[in-house]
Design an enzyme around this catalytic site. Structure first.
Site, short mmCIF file in Angstrom:
data_model
loop_
_atom_site.label_atom_id
_atom_site.label_comp_id
_atom_site.label_asym_id
_atom_site.label_seq_id
_atom_site.Cartn_x
_atom_site.Cartn_y
_atom_site.Cartn_z
N ARG A 108 0.82 -1.23 0.00
CA ARG A 108 0.00 0.00 0.00
C ARG A 108 0.84 1.26 0.00
O ARG A 108 0.51 2.25 0.64
CB ARG A 108 -0.97 0.03 1.19
CG ARG A 108 -1.95 -1.11 1.22
CD ARG A 108 -2.94 -1.09 0.06
NE ARG A 108 -3.65 -2.35 0.01
CZ ARG A 108 -3.26 -3.38 -0.78
NH1 ARG A 108 -2.24 -3.27 -1.58
NH2 ARG A 108 -3.93 -4.51 -0.76
N SER B 197 -10.41 -0.53 4.37
CA SER B 197 -9.66 -1.00 5.53
C SER B 197 -9.01 0.21 6.20
O SER B 197 -8.26 0.94 5.56
CB SER B 197 -8.56 -1.97 5.12
OG SER B 197 -9.14 -3.10 4.54
N GLU C 110 -4.09 2.97 7.26
CA GLU C 110 -3.97 3.00 5.80
C GLU C 110 -4.63 4.29 5.28
O GLU C 110 -4.18 4.88 4.31
CB GLU C 110 -4.69 1.77 5.22
CG GLU C 110 -4.53 1.65 3.71
CD GLU C 110 -5.08 0.34 3.17
OE1 GLU C 110 -4.85 -0.71 3.79
OE2 GLU C 110 -5.76 0.39 2.13
#
Ligand SMILES: Cc1cc2nc3c(=O)[nH]c(=O)nc-3n(C[C@H](O)[C@H](O)[C@H](O)COP(=O)(O)OP(=O)(O)OC[C@H]3O[C@@H](n4cnc5c(N)ncnc54)[C@H](O)[C@@H]3O)c2cc1C
Length: 302
Positions: free
Chosen positions: A177, A227, A297
């Protein structure tokens, strides 16, 4: 609130650019959270995007480039400056087995385009509610696929030199990510994906399977940013949150989803403050119970 008549004049004179003043950022975030932004600009061409960013940089005006706002938490206080939204840049072009897409193209629309043209590789991206720019920035991924597996190159605007450059896949320094774009302030303009020919029906079946899995596991009925936390080395973050007894835990309008503990959802009228407080509670609890440090995130835009 910050007002700048020169900036407004500049934006008015730019034919390929729309702008609005005093708009709630909640409308530009899948979390449906965020106060008023002074200005929101919508460039419609690559050159308008570059010219705007160049102008803002030269004038020292604060700005942030965003895509679909599906991995963001805007502040309750809003944004003093210009939010540059890329979603009006949506050209797609096919050359043999490669697809060129402007930064504002929806990832799901691109996956559908690839499927219709019998090109495989973007199945994983179907259902990720971001843009190409946001996906390259984040190295978005799901179901065993990631942007880094299919990206040939991206083009970016470098504010220091006011020039456009191309960057091939290895230069992105992709990680979980993340990409090099998180370490610099360059604006991603477009991307080229290298795909493989495959029967469109087989591609569609795989995409439909992924979408069904999303609908089954994710709390898609509520606003969220996906998420909330990154995966944690050797642990499943959502499982730890569940085991810590935090499913359903609520701060104001923000709640740890009952359906998927990895998602913080907006149950209605959540503020950014609620979400941040809930994130702090989750982090502290997981530190106490499992001695792990988890990382968000979701990106905070203040
Ligand atoms: C229901 C739901 C499910 C999700 N599922 C997944 C999933 O399966 N996998 C996954 O990886 N993610 C998932 N996400 C998170 C999100 O969709 C991805 O991270 C996506 O790639 C973000 O794209 P965006 O256009 O919305 O970016 P934004 O949220 O608008 O921005 C994200 C970051 O990228 C930067 N950025 C955006 N565009 C540019 C540009 N052109 N140039 C420079 N910087 C830019 C922004 O400044 C910001 O820092 C999900 C989110 C939701 C709400």
């Amino acid at each position: 609130m910050f007002e700048c008549s020169n900036l407004e004049q500049f934006m008015k004179e730019c034919a390929s650019l729309d702008y609005e003043k005093g708009i709630r950022l909640a409308e530009h975030s899948t979390f449906k959270i965020g106060g008023i932004a002074d200005y929101i600009a919508y460039p419609k061409t690559e050159s308008a995007l570059c010219a705007l960013v160049d102008y803002l940089n030269d004038e020292g005006i604060k700005y942030t480039v965003v895509g679909n706002g599906s991995n963001l938490l805007f502040a309750d206080e809003g944004y003093r400056g210009v939010i540059v939204v890329t979603t009006h840049l949506k050209k797609i072009r096919k050359t043999r087995n490669t697809l060129y897409a402007e930064c504002g193209v929806s990832l799901t629309a691109l996956a559908v385009y690839a499927q219709k043209h019998g090109l495989s590789g973007l199945e994983f991206a179907y259902g990720i509610p971001g843009t190409v720019g946001g996906a390259v920035y984040m190295n978005a991924g799901a179901y065993g696929g990631e942007i880094k597996d299919v990206l040939l190159k991206s083009a970016y605007f470098d504010q220091e030199t006011s020039k456009r450059f191309e960057l091939y896949n290895p230069g992105h320094k992709f990680g979980y990510r993340k990409s090099i774009y998180a370490d610099n302030s360059h604006v991603i303009l477009s991307a080229v994906f290298e795909l493989k020919p495959k029967d469109p029906a087989e591609i569609k079946a795989e995409m439909d399977g992924f979408m069904a899995a999303r609908k089954e596991k994710q709390p898609l009925d509520y606003p969220s940013a996906g998420s909330t936390f990154k995966r944690c080395e050797g642990h499943y973050t959502a499982q730890m949150i569940d085991q810590a007894g935090l499913k359903g835990f609520t701060v104001g309008g923000a709640q740890v989803s009952e359906k998927h503990a990895g998602f913080v959802i907006n149950k209605g009228n959540a503020t950014a403050r609620d979400v941040k407080e809930l994130i702090c509670v989750i982090k502290a609890k997981l530190k106490e119970k499992f001695d792990v440090d988890i990382q968000e995130e979701v990106k905070f835009i203040d």
